[in-house]
Scaffold this motif. Structure first.
Motif, short mmCIF file in Angstrom:
data_model
loop_
_atom_site.label_atom_id
_atom_site.label_comp_id
_atom_site.label_asym_id
_atom_site.label_seq_id
_atom_site.Cartn_x
_atom_site.Cartn_y
_atom_site.Cartn_z
N VAL A 29 0.82 -1.20 0.00
CA VAL A 29 0.00 0.00 0.00
C VAL A 29 0.86 1.26 0.00
O VAL A 29 0.68 2.14 -0.86
N PRO A 30 1.83 1.43 0.92
CA PRO A 30 2.68 2.62 0.84
C PRO A 30 3.47 2.71 -0.47
O PRO A 30 3.70 3.81 -0.99
N ARG A 31 3.86 1.57 -1.02
CA ARG A 31 4.63 1.60 -2.27
C ARG A 31 3.75 1.97 -3.47
O ARG A 31 4.27 2.20 -4.56
N THR A 32 2.43 1.99 -3.26
CA THR A 32 1.52 2.43 -4.32
C THR A 32 1.18 3.90 -4.16
O THR A 32 0.32 4.43 -4.86
N ASN A 33 1.83 4.58 -3.23
CA ASN A 33 1.60 6.01 -3.03
C ASN A 33 1.64 6.76 -4.36
O ASN A 33 2.50 6.50 -5.20
N ARG A 34 0.64 7.62 -4.58
CA ARG A 34 0.47 8.38 -5.82
C ARG A 34 0.09 7.46 -6.99
O ARG A 34 0.49 7.69 -8.13
N GLY A 35 -0.69 6.45 -6.66
CA GLY A 35 -1.16 5.54 -7.69
C GLY A 35 -2.49 4.92 -7.31
O GLY A 35 -3.21 5.43 -6.45
N ILE A 36 -2.83 3.80 -7.96
CA ILE A 36 -4.08 3.09 -7.73
C ILE A 36 -3.76 1.73 -7.15
O ILE A 36 -2.95 0.98 -7.70
N PHE A 37 -4.41 1.41 -6.03
CA PHE A 37 -4.22 0.10 -5.41
C PHE A 37 -5.49 -0.71 -5.60
O PHE A 37 -6.57 -0.32 -5.14
N GLY A 38 -5.38 -1.83 -6.30
CA GLY A 38 -6.51 -2.72 -6.54
C GLY A 38 -6.42 -3.94 -5.65
O GLY A 38 -5.39 -4.63 -5.63
N LEU A 39 -7.50 -4.20 -4.91
CA LEU A 39 -7.51 -5.32 -3.97
C LEU A 39 -8.64 -6.27 -4.37
O LEU A 39 -9.82 -5.95 -4.22
N ASN A 40 -8.27 -7.44 -4.86
CA ASN A 40 -9.26 -8.44 -5.26
C ASN A 40 -9.71 -9.28 -4.07
O ASN A 40 -8.90 -9.66 -3.22
N GLU A 41 -11.02 -9.58 -4.04
CA GLU A 41 -11.62 -10.44 -3.00
C GLU A 41 -11.38 -9.87 -1.61
O GLU A 41 -10.84 -10.53 -0.71
N LEU A 42 -11.79 -8.63 -1.40
CA LEU A 42 -11.59 -7.94 -0.13
C LEU A 42 -12.07 -8.72 1.09
O LEU A 42 -11.39 -8.73 2.12
N PRO A 43 -13.23 -9.40 1.07
CA PRO A 43 -13.69 -10.08 2.28
C PRO A 43 -12.78 -11.19 2.77
O PRO A 43 -12.93 -11.65 3.91
N ASP A 44 -11.85 -11.65 1.93
CA ASP A 44 -10.96 -12.72 2.36
C ASP A 44 -9.84 -12.23 3.27
O ASP A 44 -9.08 -13.04 3.81
N LEU A 45 -9.72 -10.91 3.44
CA LEU A 45 -8.71 -10.39 4.36
C LEU A 45 -9.14 -10.64 5.80
O LEU A 45 -10.31 -10.44 6.17
N ALA A 46 -8.20 -11.05 6.63
CA ALA A 46 -8.49 -11.21 8.05
C ALA A 46 -8.86 -9.85 8.66
O ALA A 46 -8.43 -8.80 8.17
N GLU A 47 -9.65 -9.87 9.74
CA GLU A 47 -10.15 -8.62 10.31
C GLU A 47 -9.02 -7.70 10.76
O GLU A 47 -9.10 -6.48 10.59
N ARG A 48 -7.98 -8.26 11.35
CA ARG A 48 -6.89 -7.40 11.82
C ARG A 48 -6.18 -6.72 10.64
O ARG A 48 -5.65 -5.62 10.80
N ILE A 49 -6.18 -7.36 9.48
CA ILE A 49 -5.57 -6.74 8.31
C ILE A 49 -6.49 -5.62 7.80
O ILE A 49 -6.02 -4.57 7.35
N GLN A 50 -7.80 -5.85 7.87
CA GLN A 50 -8.74 -4.80 7.47
C GLN A 50 -8.58 -3.58 8.36
O GLN A 50 -8.65 -2.44 7.88
N VAL A 51 -8.35 -3.80 9.65
CA VAL A 51 -8.14 -2.67 10.57
C VAL A 51 -6.89 -1.90 10.17
O VAL A 51 -6.89 -0.66 10.14
#
Length: 464
Positions: free
Chosen positions: A174-196
């Motif tokens: 995410v920080p390395r995408t600074n000044r760009g577009i970050f695409g995240l496929n299948e968002l619900p599969d992230l663990a809750e602590r990662i979503q936080v």
């Protein structure tokens, strides 16, 4: 073709050039407005969404919202997400060597602020192309905070820096995408602590690594995809993260047969000619599967099913050319049924359908061929074809019967030229295209109960 980067190589030269920095969302807004005013498509390669998804997406981007694309598999969510990179500026300046691609006129990381203070207008810059400003990650349950946000770099600590030094951080995606577009496929599969952790970056604009916080006002557009069932189920998505997205856009399967045909033709990498009427058969077949109560609608039937089917059908024609010496590498109706079994793994059936899968697919395929036959031959006089069988004659075809052999059995048929015109071939149709047209009519006449057909060992005899 990629254009050459601009010439300024230092911060001073950049200022002298009159360059004005814009945020990512400002870039996208301005470039989208330019395309809308010119009538140029903003999302090339996207089929069938012009009156539904695209207007919603345009409004969301103009508003500067982070976006969730909700839809079943194979509805073009990832393809749509990737087209957004085309709305970025061709080139942007970055501090040379910066891991998070800082804006030279407003650096945010500790290293770049220090360099800017030490070097002033001599701060070296580099130019970053828009193709490098899109990052995509498939969310999986084992994705860690370090993957997305960052972690302490043990090598830097071993060099003598303290754990509290911000420069010991190895930045994540995410920080390395600074000044760009970050695409995240299948968002619900992230663990809750990662979503936080992800929410903290997007909302609070800081990152927390190993017990200390680092202020990091990232500039990015976040676009995520999700299945509606997973996204709306309580507990799969934390409420603050859902609230952070400005827009939830529902995608859908294509509503028109013509759009489905266009998508197959655009995406399939065929190794032989597949006539348009066969593309229509595959499009109607796919749509029939989606409507079938025997297929799990929560899973859906991906557009990849029809694309893979077109590729397999073309491969069947190529196999005929190699095995039977057919010089006309053109797919025919006989090439469709044998490849269906290889595509079963792409479909989720309802419970209770075990053992009937191939029967169901065979039935729906026959309906698709019959519907295509009716749509393509409506109003045509086909008595020239039915007369072929008036005196007990028969015609044999199959996946290993060459086009010339099939045409030799048929001979001249009254009304054939009108059929070829209707199928879009005309007087310049090749023998393979003529054979494909004839086989469509033969199968259509059989399915509408006007001629008989017997199939043995992969060879079909019409009129027997």
């Amino acid at each position: 073709m990629t254009s050459a980067p601009p010439s300024p190589a230092t911060l001073g030269e950049l200022r002298d050039s009159g360059y004005t920095a814009r945020t990512v969302k400002e870039e996208i807004r301005n470039n989208l407005l330019t395309r809308l005013r010119s009538g140029e498509t903003a999302f090339p390669g996207i089929v069938g969404f012009d009156d539904t998804v695209v207007p919603e997406l345009e409004r969301s981007l103009l508003a500067g919202h982070d976006i969730v694309l909700l839809g079943e598999r194979g509805q073009g969510k990832t393809r749509l997400m990737r087209t957004l990179a085309g709305l970025l500026d061709d080139w942007i300046p970055v501090v040379a060597g910066c891991e998070i691609h800082d804006d030279p006129q407003n650096p945010v990381c500790v290293r770049c602020r220090r360099l800017a203070a030490d070097l002033g207008d001599d701060l070296p810059i580099a130019w970053r192309h828009r193709d490098d400003r899109y990052t995509e990650k498939l969310a999986t349950p084992d994705t860690s905070v370090g993957d997305l946000i960052g972690d302490v770099d043990p090598v830097k600590v071993a060099q003598g820096r303290t754990l509290g030094d911000p420069e010991t951080v190895h930045y994540g995606l995410v920080p390395r995408t600074n000044r760009g577009i970050f695409g995240l496929n299948e968002l619900p599969d992230l663990a809750e602590r990662i979503q936080v952790a992800l929410f903290n970056v997007l909302e609070e604009r800081d990152i927390q690594v190993r017990g200390y916080s680092l202020r990091l006002p990232l500039d990015l557009l976040l676009v995520a995809t999700a299945n509606p069932e997973d996204y709306t189920n309580r507990g799969r998505i934390i409420t603050p993260l859902k609230d952070r997205f400005g827009a939830e856009i529902r995608t859908h399967y294509l509503a028109e047969v013509a759009d489905e045909i266009a998508l197959i033709a655009q995406e399939a990498e065929v190794v032989a000619e597949v006539p348009e009427h066969l593309m229509e058969v595959l499009a109607r077949f796919t749509r029939a599967l989606r409507d079938s109560p025997s297929v799990d609608h929560r899973s859906g039937v991906s557009a990849r099913f029809a694309i893979a089917a077109a590729e397999s059908v073309s491969a069947s024609a190529l196999r005929r050319a190699a095995r039977a010496g057919d010089t006309e590498v053109v797919a025919r109706v006989c090439d469709v049924a044998p490849v269906i079994a290889t595509l079963l793994g792409k479909i989720e059936f309802e419970m209770g359908e075990e053992g009937r899968e191939e029967q169901l697919l065979d039935h729906l395929l026959k309906l698709a061929v019959a519907d295509t036959f009716r749509a393509r031959t409506i109003g045509l006089d086909l008595t020239g074809f039915t007369d072929l069988f008036a005196e007990g004659s028969y015609i044999e075809t199959g996946t290993l019967v060459p086009a010339n052999e099939l045409l030799g059995q048929v001979g001249g048929i009254p009304g054939l030229s009108k059929l070829l015109d209707r199928l879009g071939h005309g007087d310049d149709a090749s023998p393979g295209e003529v054979a494909a047209a004839i086989e469509l009519v033969l199968e259509g006449l059989h399915l509408t109960k006007r001629i008989d057909k017997t199939t043995v060992d992969g060879r079909s005899v019409y009129g027997a």
